[in-house]
Design an enzyme around this catalytic site. Structure first.
Site, PDB file in Angstrom:
ATOM      1  N   HIS A 113      -6.371 -17.766  -8.303  1.00 46.66           N
ATOM      2  CA  HIS A 113      -5.308 -16.762  -8.248  1.00 46.66           C
ATOM      3  C   HIS A 113      -4.164 -17.308  -7.396  1.00 46.66           C
ATOM      4  O   HIS A 113      -4.402 -17.962  -6.377  1.00 46.66           O
ATOM      5  CB  HIS A 113      -5.878 -15.466  -7.652  1.00 46.66           C
ATOM      6  N   TYR A 146      11.589  20.805   7.884  1.00 49.28           N
ATOM      7  CA  TYR A 146      11.004  20.627   9.215  1.00 49.28           C
ATOM      8  C   TYR A 146      11.846  19.693  10.080  1.00 49.28           C
ATOM      9  O   TYR A 146      12.290  18.644   9.616  1.00 49.28           O
ATOM     10  CB  TYR A 146       9.607  20.006   9.097  1.00 49.28           C
ATOM     11  N   ASP A 184       4.019  19.836   0.283  1.00 44.81           N
ATOM     12  CA  ASP A 184       4.026  20.426  -1.057  1.00 44.81           C
ATOM     13  C   ASP A 184       5.397  20.587  -1.674  1.00 44.81           C
ATOM     14  O   ASP A 184       5.501  21.127  -2.779  1.00 44.81           O
ATOM     15  CB  ASP A 184       3.409  21.833  -1.009  1.00 44.81           C
ATOM     16  N   ARG A 203      -3.939 -13.344 -17.015  1.00 38.84           N
ATOM     17  CA  ARG A 203      -4.377 -12.036 -16.495  1.00 38.84           C
ATOM     18  C   ARG A 203      -3.150 -11.225 -16.117  1.00 38.84           C
ATOM     19  O   ARG A 203      -2.539 -11.472 -15.080  1.00 38.84           O
ATOM     20  CB  ARG A 203      -5.274 -12.235 -15.257  1.00 38.84           C
ATOM     21  N   ARG A 235      -8.113 -16.108   0.144  1.00 35.04           N
ATOM     22  CA  ARG A 235      -8.622 -14.742   0.046  1.00 35.04           C
ATOM     23  C   ARG A 235      -9.991 -14.862  -0.609  1.00 35.04           C
ATOM     24  O   ARG A 235     -10.892 -15.456  -0.041  1.00 35.04           O
ATOM     25  CB  ARG A 235      -7.612 -13.920  -0.786  1.00 35.04           C
ATOM     26  N   CYS A 251       7.941  17.453   2.638  1.00 31.88           N
ATOM     27  CA  CYS A 251       6.811  18.225   3.155  1.00 31.88           C
ATOM     28  C   CYS A 251       5.556  17.916   2.347  1.00 31.88           C
ATOM     29  O   CYS A 251       5.584  17.136   1.414  1.00 31.88           O
ATOM     30  CB  CYS A 251       7.117  19.720   3.071  1.00 31.88           C
ATOM     31  N   LYS A 266      -7.715  -2.672 -13.141  1.00 24.24           N
ATOM     32  CA  LYS A 266      -8.344  -2.257 -11.877  1.00 24.24           C
ATOM     33  C   LYS A 266      -7.591  -1.069 -11.285  1.00 24.24           C
ATOM     34  O   LYS A 266      -6.445  -0.799 -11.671  1.00 24.24           O
ATOM     35  CB  LYS A 266      -8.341  -3.436 -10.893  1.00 24.24           C
TER      36      LYS A 266
HETATM   37  C1  LIG Z   1      -4.560  -7.819  -9.680  1.00 27.62           C
HETATM   38  C2  LIG Z   1      -4.878  -9.168 -10.165  1.00 27.62           C
HETATM   39  C3  LIG Z   1      -4.186  -9.744 -11.256  1.00 27.62           C
HETATM   40  C4  LIG Z   1      -2.981  -9.118 -11.879  1.00 27.62           C
HETATM   41  O1  LIG Z   1      -1.856  -9.381 -11.053  1.00 27.62           O
HETATM   42  P1  LIG Z   1      -0.408  -8.872 -11.466  1.00 27.62           P
HETATM   43  O2  LIG Z   1       0.482  -9.446 -10.432  1.00 27.62           O
HETATM   44  O3  LIG Z   1      -0.461  -7.382 -11.403  1.00 27.62           O
HETATM   45  O4  LIG Z   1      -0.155  -9.376 -12.827  1.00 27.62           O
HETATM   46  C5  LIG Z   1      -4.626 -10.951 -11.741  1.00 27.62           C
HETATM   47  N1  LIG Z   1      -5.679 -11.584 -11.169  1.00 27.62           N
HETATM   48  C6  LIG Z   1      -6.338 -11.087 -10.098  1.00 27.62           C
HETATM   49  C7  LIG Z   1      -7.463 -11.833  -9.509  1.00 27.62           C
HETATM   50  C8  LIG Z   1      -5.959  -9.881  -9.552  1.00 27.62           C
HETATM   51  O5  LIG Z   1      -6.606  -9.393  -8.487  1.00 27.62           O
END
Ligand SMILES: *Cc1c(COP(=O)(O)O)cnc(C)c1O
Length: 358
Positions: A151, A247, A296, A206, A123, A294, A37
């Site tokens: 998750h 600056y 740039d 994942r 979430r 800055c 992603k």
């Molecule tokens: C981003 C994400 C991951 C990966 O998480 P990491 O901590 O980068 O390994 C896995 N599952 C879901 C749902 C995520 O949004």
């Protein structure tokens, strides 16, 4: 072409492959989903996906369905799960979608879906109270329920009690799906849990951040950061003691010193919050950047050392030569390395891949 880049991000695909091989060996018995992603956390989704698939990953994970479409348009045929988009967003037909509510399910027909249970992150995901209803509706629909998933909130803090609590709730949710006659696969682990919680690998892990070589855990793992950010010196000058720099004149030299001008700034991903607080690697060692960052440019204090126009400047990299890392930047400005590398996707910063052919 000039000898040195103005601003360049290199991504070492050999490092991605090394990390994916390590992670999939650790998750032996489960499949590995490479999470690409946000354009592969700023590394480039398509090249990272190809490297990951060549090193043992069998799935790709993205947030938006557009990200999935980009991978398909590049000719990538591996299974993809897209887990978060607005209702009605059109996904290619062969992309798996995540479903967190009956409302989301209602818009889908003939698709492969992953039912997401909220086990405590609060979430995305279906609240536990609504889960039996969602499972029943999915079982009655013409969609294929491929997996039940969730998750974790605190997997990067080994021993955090929420991990076990989420795992228990995940087991309960899975049982509800079995009781409804479904035979879904299961996935729960992110990078941290892939490395730290073998018991939570289930059918698929994942992995995101660790694949990019950044370690989410407080102990050592043999991961190799894939991204290096470099520039080069474009002007060298000597200033007298008492002269101030950049600056606002926030830094004043207490001795005569050589300054090197480097043509990258906050428009290139060098956060202005780093002002006065960071080093770059130049001429074989770390040197402090003086005064404000800055838009740039930044100014490096080289003391009495002679540096030359065209010398390489490493802003962050693997850390192997003593150069700063993305993690170091994150610690200085109070964020996480995820945000540093993901924020490196800038139109003005060139990008180059190493290890592309292998
Ligand atoms: C981003 C994400 C991951 C990966 O998480 P990491 O901590 O980068 O390994 C896995 N599952 C879901 C749902 C995520 O949004």
């Amino acid at each position: 072409m000039p000898d040195q880049p103005r601003a360049e991000v290199t991504v070492d695909l050999d490092h991605i492959r090394h990390n994916v091989a390590l992670l999939s060996a650790r998750a032996a018995g489960a499949e590995t989903m490479a999470v690409v992603k946000a354009d592969g956390y700023g590394h480039g989704a398509v090249p990272v996906a190809r490297a990951a698939l060549s090193a043992g990953a069998t799935w790709l994970g993205v947030a938006s369905v557009h990200e999935a479409a980009v991978l398909r348009a590049a000719g990538i045929t591996a299974p993809i799960l897209a887990w978060l988009d607005v209702p009605g967003a059109e996904a290619p037909p062969d992309v798996d979608l995540s479903v967190s509510s009956v409302e989301q399910l209602a818009g889908l027909s003939g698709r492969r879906i992953h039912l997401k249970i909220d086990t405590g992150l609060s979430r995305n995901g279906c609240p536990r109270s609504a889960w039996p209803e969602l499972v029943a509706a999915a079982a009655a629909s013409d969609n294929e329920v491929y997996a039940v998933w969730s998750h974790l909130a605190c997997a990067d803090e080994p021993g955090h009690p929420s991990v076990d609590r989420q795992a228990e709730r995940f087991a309960e949710a899975y049982q509800v799906a079995l009781d409804a006659g479904l035979k879904p696969r299961r996935h729960l682990a992110n990078s941290a849990a892939t490395l730290d919680r073998k018991d939570l690998h289930f059918d698929l892990v994942r992995v995101g951040i660790a694949m990019y070589g950044l370690n989410p855990l407080p102990y050592h793992e043999d991961l190799r950061p894939a991204m290096t950010f470099r520039s080069s010196v474009v002007l060298v000058k000597r200033i007298d003691a008492g002269e101030s720099v950049s600056y606002g004149h926030t830094w004043t030299a207490d001795r005569a010193t050589n300054l090197a001008l480097v043509p990258v700034g906050y428009a290139d991903g060098v956060s202005r919050s780093l002002s006065g607080r960071f080093d770059v690697f130049l001429g074989g060692r770390r040197r402090p950047v003086r005064g404000r960052v800055c838009m740039d440019q930044i100014i490096v204090d080289c003391g009495d050392d002679e540096v030359l126009v065209g010398d390489e400047v490493v802003l962050f990299g693997t850390g192997d030569r003593g150069e700063p890392t993305a993690r170091e930047w994150a610690d200085i400005i109070g964020t996480i390395d995820y945000e540093i590398v993901t924020g490196m996707y800038r139109a003005r910063v060139a990008r180059r891949y190493l290890g592309e052919s292998s």
